[in-house]
Scaffold this motif. Structure first.
Motif, mmCIF file in Angstrom:
data_model
loop_
_atom_site.group_PDB
_atom_site.id
_atom_site.type_symbol
_atom_site.label_atom_id
_atom_site.label_comp_id
_atom_site.label_asym_id
_atom_site.label_seq_id
_atom_site.Cartn_x
_atom_site.Cartn_y
_atom_site.Cartn_z
ATOM 1 N N PHE A 36 11.026 0.600 -2.474
ATOM 2 C CA PHE A 36 10.865 0.780 -3.921
ATOM 3 C C PHE A 36 10.567 -0.563 -4.570
ATOM 4 C CE2 PHE A 36 12.758 4.702 -2.773
ATOM 5 C CZ PHE A 36 12.337 5.613 -3.744
ATOM 6 N N LEU A 37 9.454 -0.613 -5.296
ATOM 7 C CA LEU A 37 9.061 -1.823 -6.022
ATOM 8 C C LEU A 37 9.408 -1.705 -7.495
ATOM 9 C CD1 LEU A 37 5.578 -2.497 -4.389
ATOM 10 C CD2 LEU A 37 7.827 -3.344 -3.682
ATOM 11 N N ALA A 38 9.381 -0.500 -8.020
ATOM 12 C CA ALA A 38 9.778 -0.239 -9.410
ATOM 13 C C ALA A 38 10.343 1.173 -9.466
ATOM 14 C CB ALA A 38 8.582 -0.357 -10.343
ATOM 15 N N ARG A 39 11.447 1.330 -10.190
ATOM 16 C CA ARG A 39 12.070 2.657 -10.309
ATOM 17 C C ARG A 39 12.802 2.699 -11.641
ATOM 18 N NH1 ARG A 39 15.524 4.749 -5.384
ATOM 19 N NH2 ARG A 39 16.357 2.678 -5.609
ATOM 20 N N GLY A 40 12.195 3.412 -12.595
ATOM 21 C CA GLY A 40 12.786 3.431 -13.932
ATOM 22 C C GLY A 40 12.470 2.109 -14.607
ATOM 23 N N GLY A 41 13.449 1.478 -15.155
ATOM 24 C CA GLY A 41 13.274 0.160 -15.750
ATOM 25 C C GLY A 41 12.436 0.153 -17.021
ATOM 26 N N LYS A 42 12.329 -1.005 -17.590
ATOM 27 C CA LYS A 42 11.602 -1.197 -18.843
ATOM 28 C C LYS A 42 10.109 -0.952 -18.628
ATOM 29 C CE LYS A 42 10.749 -4.641 -22.391
ATOM 30 N NZ LYS A 42 10.989 -6.017 -22.833
ATOM 31 N N THR A 49 -1.320 8.968 -21.186
ATOM 32 C CA THR A 49 -0.108 9.763 -21.351
ATOM 33 C C THR A 49 1.110 8.981 -20.859
ATOM 34 O OG1 THR A 49 -1.402 11.751 -20.980
ATOM 35 C CG2 THR A 49 0.973 11.962 -20.749
ATOM 36 N N SER A 50 2.123 8.960 -21.670
ATOM 37 C CA SER A 50 3.334 8.216 -21.336
ATOM 38 C C SER A 50 4.383 9.124 -20.705
ATOM 39 C CB SER A 50 3.905 7.598 -22.608
ATOM 40 O OG SER A 50 5.116 6.940 -22.340
ATOM 41 N N HIS A 51 5.077 8.590 -19.727
ATOM 42 C CA HIS A 51 6.249 9.240 -19.142
ATOM 43 C C HIS A 51 7.374 8.208 -19.167
ATOM 44 C CE1 HIS A 51 4.301 12.856 -17.476
ATOM 45 N NE2 HIS A 51 3.259 12.076 -17.259
ATOM 46 N N PRO A 52 8.579 8.621 -19.461
ATOM 47 C CA PRO A 52 9.667 7.645 -19.568
ATOM 48 C C PRO A 52 10.108 7.030 -18.233
ATOM 49 C CG PRO A 52 10.442 9.861 -20.108
ATOM 50 C CD PRO A 52 8.971 9.947 -19.888
ATOM 51 N N ARG A 53 9.813 7.693 -17.116
ATOM 52 C CA ARG A 53 10.238 7.179 -15.809
ATOM 53 C C ARG A 53 8.996 6.907 -14.968
ATOM 54 N NH1 ARG A 53 14.595 6.585 -12.938
ATOM 55 N NH2 ARG A 53 14.675 7.014 -10.728
ATOM 56 N N ASN A 54 8.889 5.683 -14.455
ATOM 57 C CA ASN A 54 7.742 5.274 -13.643
ATOM 58 C C ASN A 54 8.246 4.636 -12.362
ATOM 59 O OD1 ASN A 54 5.383 5.723 -15.620
ATOM 60 N ND2 ASN A 54 6.966 4.743 -16.820
ATOM 61 N N VAL A 55 7.649 5.044 -11.249
ATOM 62 C CA VAL A 55 8.130 4.611 -9.941
ATOM 63 C C VAL A 55 6.948 4.129 -9.101
ATOM 64 C CG1 VAL A 55 9.367 5.340 -7.854
ATOM 65 C CG2 VAL A 55 9.956 6.362 -10.068
ATOM 66 N N VAL A 56 7.130 3.004 -8.406
ATOM 67 C CA VAL A 56 6.137 2.498 -7.456
ATOM 68 C C VAL A 56 6.855 2.278 -6.128
ATOM 69 C CG1 VAL A 56 4.480 0.678 -6.915
ATOM 70 C CG2 VAL A 56 4.855 1.355 -9.305
ATOM 71 N N ILE A 57 6.321 2.908 -5.076
ATOM 72 C CA ILE A 57 6.936 2.820 -3.755
ATOM 73 C C ILE A 57 5.880 2.310 -2.779
ATOM 74 C CG2 ILE A 57 8.193 4.061 -1.953
ATOM 75 C CD1 ILE A 57 8.616 6.315 -4.085
ATOM 76 N N GLU A 58 6.221 1.301 -2.004
ATOM 77 C CA GLU A 58 5.295 0.717 -1.035
ATOM 78 C C GLU A 58 5.537 1.294 0.357
ATOM 79 O OE1 GLU A 58 3.951 -3.762 -0.487
ATOM 80 O OE2 GLU A 58 5.923 -3.399 0.407
ATOM 81 N N PHE A 59 4.430 1.585 1.047
ATOM 82 C CA PHE A 59 4.464 2.019 2.448
ATOM 83 C C PHE A 59 3.549 1.100 3.246
ATOM 84 C CE2 PHE A 59 5.696 5.757 0.125
ATOM 85 C CZ PHE A 59 6.603 6.406 0.943
ATOM 86 N N ASP A 60 3.770 0.999 4.531
ATOM 87 C CA ASP A 60 2.946 0.138 5.374
ATOM 88 C C ASP A 60 1.507 0.616 5.484
ATOM 89 O OD1 ASP A 60 4.970 -1.701 5.840
ATOM 90 O OD2 ASP A 60 5.661 -0.668 7.651
ATOM 91 N N THR A 61 1.291 1.942 5.415
ATOM 92 C CA THR A 61 -0.058 2.498 5.540
ATOM 93 C C THR A 61 -0.206 3.742 4.663
ATOM 94 O OG1 THR A 61 0.488 4.014 7.339
ATOM 95 C CG2 THR A 61 -0.219 1.778 7.974
ATOM 96 N N MET A 62 -1.428 4.106 4.403
ATOM 97 C CA MET A 62 -1.727 5.340 3.666
ATOM 98 C C MET A 62 -1.217 6.549 4.447
ATOM 99 S SD MET A 62 -3.121 6.520 0.941
ATOM 100 C CE MET A 62 -4.630 6.872 0.103
ATOM 101 N N GLU A 63 -1.420 6.528 5.762
ATOM 102 C CA GLU A 63 -0.976 7.639 6.602
ATOM 103 C C GLU A 63 0.533 7.828 6.511
ATOM 104 O OE1 GLU A 63 -4.882 6.370 7.586
ATOM 105 O OE2 GLU A 63 -3.056 5.156 7.610
ATOM 106 N N GLN A 64 1.274 6.739 6.489
ATOM 107 C CA GLN A 64 2.734 6.797 6.393
ATOM 108 C C GLN A 64 3.148 7.388 5.035
ATOM 109 O OE1 GLN A 64 4.449 2.893 6.652
ATOM 110 N NE2 GLN A 64 6.406 3.649 7.356
#
Length: 96
Positions: A36-42, A49-64
């Motif tokens: 997890f690189l970002a989860r919720g937060g400011k 379109t705005s959503h109050p919760r934004n999440v960015v998750i990193e994986f080693d590959t697209m397939e993963q």
């Protein structure tokens, strides 16, 4: 091979029911090596379109990342989210 990023924009509509999702989803993320690189937060919303919760998750590959999303573990978690939130989710391949 480039990394991949799971990007989710979420509006929780039923916080109690959403808890079922947040309790079930980590099993899939852990199994597929998600970071997890970002989860919720400011958030500073600038366009679209705005959503109050934004999440960015990193994986080693697209397939993963895709395997995680389509896994039985995540699909089970997702079934709990259906009535608890509105979500826009995408997986984006990074650059090398």
């Amino acid at each position: 091979m480039p990394k991949a990023y799971w990007i989710a924009h979420v509006t929780v509509t039923d916080a109690d029911a959403y808890t079922n999702y947040t309790q079930a989803a980590p099993a899939a993320f852990q199994k597929y090596g998600a970071r997890f690189l970002a989860r919720g937060g400011k958030t500073e919303h600038l366009e679209g379109t705005s959503h109050p919760r934004n999440v960015v998750i990193e994986f080693d590959t697209m397939e993963q990342a895709l395997a995680c999303y389509h896994s039985p573990e995540y699909q089970e978690a997702k079934s709990h989210r259906k009535t608890a939130a509105l979500a826009d989710i995408m997986i984006v391949e990074g650059i090398e």
